[in-house]
Design a protein around this motif. Structure first.
Motif, PDB file in Angstrom:
ATOM      1  N   GLU A 206      26.828  50.425  29.331  1.00 17.13           N
ATOM      2  CA  GLU A 206      28.131  50.652  28.723  1.00 17.13           C
ATOM      3  C   GLU A 206      29.176  50.081  29.668  1.00 17.13           C
ATOM      4  OE1 GLU A 206      31.126  54.206  27.142  1.00 17.13           O
ATOM      5  OE2 GLU A 206      29.182  54.714  28.021  1.00 17.13           O
ATOM      6  N   ILE A 207      29.906  49.083  29.206  1.00 16.02           N
ATOM      7  CA  ILE A 207      30.886  48.399  30.048  1.00 16.02           C
ATOM      8  C   ILE A 207      32.284  48.754  29.569  1.00 16.02           C
ATOM      9  CG2 ILE A 207      31.780  46.169  30.811  1.00 16.02           C
ATOM     10  CD1 ILE A 207      29.018  45.030  30.614  1.00 16.02           C
ATOM     11  N   ILE A 208      33.103  49.234  30.503  1.00 13.57           N
ATOM     12  CA  ILE A 208      34.491  49.579  30.219  1.00 13.57           C
ATOM     13  C   ILE A 208      35.379  48.632  31.013  1.00 13.57           C
ATOM     14  CG2 ILE A 208      36.274  51.346  30.431  1.00 13.57           C
ATOM     15  CD1 ILE A 208      34.045  53.453  30.215  1.00 13.57           C
ATOM     16  N   LEU A 209      36.312  48.008  30.336  1.00 13.48           N
ATOM     17  CA  LEU A 209      37.269  47.125  30.995  1.00 13.48           C
ATOM     18  C   LEU A 209      38.583  47.864  31.191  1.00 13.48           C
ATOM     19  CD1 LEU A 209      38.134  44.210  31.948  1.00 13.48           C
ATOM     20  CD2 LEU A 209      39.043  43.933  29.639  1.00 13.48           C
ATOM     21  N   LEU A 210      39.109  47.807  32.402  1.00 13.84           N
ATOM     22  CA  LEU A 210      40.448  48.304  32.683  1.00 13.84           C
ATOM     23  C   LEU A 210      41.344  47.094  32.872  1.00 13.84           C
ATOM     24  CD1 LEU A 210      42.357  50.715  33.374  1.00 13.84           C
ATOM     25  CD2 LEU A 210      41.762  50.321  35.780  1.00 13.84           C
TER      26      LEU A 210
ATOM     27  N   ALA B  33      34.686  59.518  34.671  1.00 14.29           N
ATOM     28  CA  ALA B  33      33.634  58.655  34.112  1.00 14.29           C
ATOM     29  C   ALA B  33      32.560  58.406  35.164  1.00 14.29           C
ATOM     30  CB  ALA B  33      34.234  57.331  33.653  1.00 14.29           C
ATOM     31  N   PRO B  34      31.280  58.496  34.786  1.00 15.28           N
ATOM     32  CA  PRO B  34      30.189  58.316  35.750  1.00 15.28           C
ATOM     33  C   PRO B  34      29.849  56.835  35.967  1.00 15.28           C
ATOM     34  CG  PRO B  34      29.285  58.895  33.612  1.00 15.28           C
ATOM     35  CD  PRO B  34      30.782  58.886  33.456  1.00 15.28           C
ATOM     36  N   PHE B  35      30.746  56.107  36.614  1.00 23.09           N
ATOM     37  CA  PHE B  35      30.506  54.680  36.830  1.00 23.09           C
ATOM     38  C   PHE B  35      29.379  54.452  37.836  1.00 23.09           C
ATOM     39  CE2 PHE B  35      35.072  54.635  35.560  1.00 23.09           C
ATOM     40  CZ  PHE B  35      34.941  53.827  34.447  1.00 23.09           C
ATOM     41  N   ASP B  36      28.427  53.578  37.460  1.00 22.22           N
ATOM     42  CA  ASP B  36      27.364  53.194  38.388  1.00 22.22           C
ATOM     43  C   ASP B  36      27.849  52.111  39.351  1.00 22.22           C
ATOM     44  OD1 ASP B  36      25.292  54.860  37.353  1.00 22.22           O
ATOM     45  OD2 ASP B  36      25.164  53.524  35.618  1.00 22.22           O
ATOM     46  N   ARG B  37      28.714  51.247  38.867  1.00 16.68           N
ATOM     47  CA  ARG B  37      29.302  50.225  39.731  1.00 16.68           C
ATOM     48  C   ARG B  37      30.620  49.751  39.133  1.00 16.68           C
ATOM     49  NH1 ARG B  37      25.723  44.934  40.331  1.00 16.68           N
ATOM     50  NH2 ARG B  37      24.161  46.455  40.990  1.00 16.68           N
ATOM     51  N   VAL B  38      31.423  49.140  39.975  1.00 14.75           N
ATOM     52  CA  VAL B  38      32.724  48.615  39.560  1.00 14.75           C
ATOM     53  C   VAL B  38      32.809  47.153  39.987  1.00 14.75           C
ATOM     54  CG1 VAL B  38      35.236  48.750  39.866  1.00 14.75           C
ATOM     55  CG2 VAL B  38      33.874  50.856  39.767  1.00 14.75           C
ATOM     56  N   TYR B  39      33.202  46.301  39.058  1.00 10.38           N
ATOM     57  CA  TYR B  39      33.490  44.908  39.370  1.00 10.38           C
ATOM     58  C   TYR B  39      35.000  44.751  39.436  1.00 10.38           C
ATOM     59  CZ  TYR B  39      28.617  43.740  38.315  1.00 10.38           C
ATOM     60  OH  TYR B  39      27.249  43.671  38.328  1.00 10.38           O
ATOM     61  N   ASP B  40      35.517  44.530  40.627  1.00 12.56           N
ATOM     62  CA  ASP B  40      36.953  44.346  40.811  1.00 12.56           C
ATOM     63  C   ASP B  40      37.233  42.842  40.826  1.00 12.56           C
ATOM     64  OD1 ASP B  40      39.583  44.266  41.573  1.00 12.56           O
ATOM     65  OD2 ASP B  40      39.232  44.985  43.625  1.00 12.56           O
ATOM     66  N   LEU B  41      37.706  42.313  39.694  1.00  9.79           N
ATOM     67  CA  LEU B  41      38.001  40.889  39.586  1.00  9.79           C
ATOM     68  C   LEU B  41      39.469  40.584  39.891  1.00  9.79           C
ATOM     69  CD1 LEU B  41      35.918  40.048  36.377  1.00  9.79           C
ATOM     70  CD2 LEU B  41      35.214  39.990  38.777  1.00  9.79           C
ATOM     71  N   ASP B  42      40.211  41.601  40.265  1.00  9.74           N
ATOM     72  CA  ASP B  42      41.621  41.436  40.601  1.00  9.74           C
ATOM     73  C   ASP B  42      41.809  41.357  42.117  1.00  9.74           C
ATOM     74  OD1 ASP B  42      44.300  41.175  40.093  1.00  9.74           O
ATOM     75  OD2 ASP B  42      44.677  43.319  39.955  1.00  9.74           O
ATOM     76  N   THR B  43      41.132  42.264  42.833  1.00 10.55           N
ATOM     77  CA  THR B  43      41.171  42.349  44.307  1.00 10.55           C
ATOM     78  C   THR B  43      42.602  42.265  44.842  1.00 10.55           C
ATOM     79  OG1 THR B  43      40.734  39.962  44.582  1.00 10.55           O
ATOM     80  CG2 THR B  43      38.833  41.437  44.552  1.00 10.55           C
TER      81      THR B  43
ATOM     82  N   LEU C 150      39.937  30.565  42.796  1.00 11.05           N
ATOM     83  CA  LEU C 150      39.639  31.841  42.155  1.00 11.05           C
ATOM     84  C   LEU C 150      38.271  31.833  41.464  1.00 11.05           C
ATOM     85  CD1 LEU C 150      40.653  34.663  41.379  1.00 11.05           C
ATOM     86  CD2 LEU C 150      41.736  33.643  39.384  1.00 11.05           C
ATOM     87  N   LEU C 151      37.937  30.755  40.758  1.00 16.89           N
ATOM     88  CA  LEU C 151      36.655  30.698  40.055  1.00 16.89           C
ATOM     89  C   LEU C 151      35.485  30.706  41.032  1.00 16.89           C
ATOM     90  CD1 LEU C 151      37.488  28.114  37.239  1.00 16.89           C
ATOM     91  CD2 LEU C 151      37.469  30.605  37.098  1.00 16.89           C
ATOM     92  N   ASP C 152      35.621  29.982  42.147  1.00 14.09           N
ATOM     93  CA  ASP C 152      34.571  29.956  43.161  1.00 14.09           C
ATOM     94  C   ASP C 152      34.445  31.325  43.837  1.00 14.09           C
ATOM     95  OD1 ASP C 152      34.189  27.245  42.613  1.00 14.09           O
ATOM     96  OD2 ASP C 152      35.688  26.652  44.113  1.00 14.09           O
ATOM     97  N   ARG C 153      35.571  31.973  44.013  1.00  9.72           N
ATOM     98  CA  ARG C 153      35.581  33.304  44.626  1.00  9.72           C
ATOM     99  C   ARG C 153      34.841  34.300  43.734  1.00  9.72           C
ATOM    100  NH1 ARG C 153      41.444  35.353  45.311  1.00  9.72           N
ATOM    101  NH2 ARG C 153      41.637  33.185  45.972  1.00  9.72           N
ATOM    102  N   TRP C 154      35.129  34.246  42.418  1.00 14.80           N
ATOM    103  CA  TRP C 154      34.428  35.147  41.491  1.00 14.80           C
ATOM    104  C   TRP C 154      32.934  34.877  41.501  1.00 14.80           C
ATOM    105  CZ3 TRP C 154      38.394  34.355  36.979  1.00 14.80           C
ATOM    106  CH2 TRP C 154      39.418  35.289  37.102  1.00 14.80           C
ATOM    107  N   ALA C 155      32.544  33.591  41.479  1.00 14.01           N
ATOM    108  CA  ALA C 155      31.122  33.244  41.456  1.00 14.01           C
ATOM    109  C   ALA C 155      30.420  33.759  42.703  1.00 14.01           C
ATOM    110  CB  ALA C 155      30.961  31.732  41.325  1.00 14.01           C
ATOM    111  N   ALA C 156      31.055  33.599  43.873  1.00 16.35           N
ATOM    112  CA  ALA C 156      30.460  34.077  45.123  1.00 16.35           C
ATOM    113  C   ALA C 156      30.376  35.599  45.145  1.00 16.35           C
ATOM    114  CB  ALA C 156      31.284  33.572  46.306  1.00 16.35           C
ATOM    115  N   GLN C 157      31.413  36.244  44.633  1.00 17.69           N
ATOM    116  CA  GLN C 157      31.434  37.707  44.584  1.00 17.69           C
ATOM    117  C   GLN C 157      30.323  38.246  43.682  1.00 17.69           C
ATOM    118  OE1 GLN C 157      35.318  39.348  43.655  1.00 17.69           O
ATOM    119  NE2 GLN C 157      34.401  41.019  42.473  1.00 17.69           N
ATOM    120  N   LEU C 158      30.158  37.639  42.512  1.00 15.27           N
ATOM    121  CA  LEU C 158      29.145  38.102  41.570  1.00 15.27           C
ATOM    122  C   LEU C 158      27.739  37.804  42.069  1.00 15.27           C
ATOM    123  CD1 LEU C 158      30.717  37.211  38.098  1.00 15.27           C
ATOM    124  CD2 LEU C 158      30.734  39.388  39.307  1.00 15.27           C
ATOM    125  N   LYS C 159      27.583  36.722  42.817  1.00 14.56           N
ATOM    126  CA  LYS C 159      26.254  36.392  43.361  1.00 14.56           C
ATOM    127  C   LYS C 159      25.771  37.492  44.290  1.00 14.56           C
ATOM    128  CE  LYS C 159      23.663  32.661  45.571  1.00 14.56           C
ATOM    129  NZ  LYS C 159      23.746  31.289  46.163  1.00 14.56           N
TER     130      LYS C 159
END
Length: 295
Positions: free
Chosen positions: A12-16, A58-68, A115-124
């Motif tokens: 279940e993915i929630i976007l803020l 909310a019982p979040f298992d993980r958070v992806y912060d794409l704003d930082t 920014l795109l390279d930063r997101w890719a490295a972060q998600l990796k």
């Protein structure tokens, strides 16, 4: 977000997200819920406390912060309290620029990355190894009827004049641009949710042939327009990023307050013109650049 959904197909993915993008995000196929951050990044303690209560419930298992951003860091502390202290972060699965988290992207070169390279490295680091090209085909399902005062088969160019960082391109330049487009047989169409009313009025006053859709076209409809347009012209703002991702030929105007090496639109249909001040970019150069992209 497409890559995150592909990696967590059953989650279940929630976007803020901010108020300005929440309606558009709600139509995307990647989220189970979309929450609106009513704080708009401001230090409104009442709204921040209400947001904290919602996040901690909310019982979040993980958070992806794409704003930082500083606001993201503020939410990190509000969500985790004492557990957010540096020596206690080992169990917090927060993908972002927070050091100490097992998913943290703390590469010292991060600030110098696009920014795109930063997101890719972060998600990796978070276990997502591939970020595919953005697909906006789902937008078509959410534009059932869209009425504009011209035929979509006629040649038209989008003008997205909402100011980006720094001083704006002068209103008279947009008016001159619109008149030149009409002379060349193209319809200038002004778009964007954040265009000052006096700016749009100045352009249509200078060029009565311009079509003003500011505040009338939704984000989804703006993507639809970008698919059909001959091109799009404007400074570093949200519509220019969106139109470029949609594959529209884009001439983007940059000045010293914004660095295209870090946030610039990418693609073989994108041309970036940069000067210390936007007023130093002449209309003739913009039109010539758009014509080069068309060829």
């Amino acid at each position: 977000m497409g890559a995150i959904r592909a990696a967590h197909r059953d989650a279940e993915i929630i976007l803020l997200t901010a108020r300005a993008t929440s309606a558009f995000a709600a139509t995307a196929p990647y989220f189970d819920e979309v929450w609106t951050d009513e704080t708009d990044g401001a230090l409104n303690f009442g709204q921040l406390w209400a947001l904290r209560a919602r996040l901690t419930a909310a019982p979040f298992d993980r958070v992806y912060d794409l704003d930082t951003s500083p606001h993201s860091r503020r939410l990190f502390w509000l969500m985790y309290g004492r557990q957010a202290l540096p020596k206690s972060r080992g169990d917090i699965r927060w993908s972002g620029a927070i050091s100490g988290s097992p998913l943290g992207h703390t590469d010292p070169r991060r600030a110098a990355m696009h920014l795109l390279d930063r997101w890719a490295a972060q998600l990796k680091i978070a276990g997502i190894g591939a970020v595919l090209r953005t697909d906006l085909s789902w937008v078509a399902r959410h534009v059932e009827s869209f009425s504009v005062p011209f035929r979509m088969t006629e040649p038209f160019v989008l003008i997205a004049p909402a100011p980006g960082p720094g001083l704006p391109w002068p209103a008279e330049r947009y008016g001159e641009l619109a008149r030149a487009l009409v002379t060349s047989g193209q319809i200038p169409v002004i778009v964007g949710p954040d265009v000052p009313a006096d700016l749009a009025q100045a352009v249509t006053h200078f060029c009565p042939g311009a079509v003003d859709l500011t505040g009338r076209a939704t984000v989804n409809e703006t993507v639809f327009l970008a698919w059909a347009a001959t091109g799009v012209i404007g400074p570093d703002n949200g519509v220019m990023h969106l139109a470029a991702v949609a594959g529209c030929r884009a001439v983007v105007l940059y000045e010293g307050a914004s660095d295209p090496a870090l946030v610039g639109q990418r693609g073989n249909r994108v041309a970036i013109l940069r000067r210390p001040q936007l007023a130093q970019i002449p209309v003739g150069e913009v039109l010539a650049t758009l014509e080069t992209l068309r060829k």
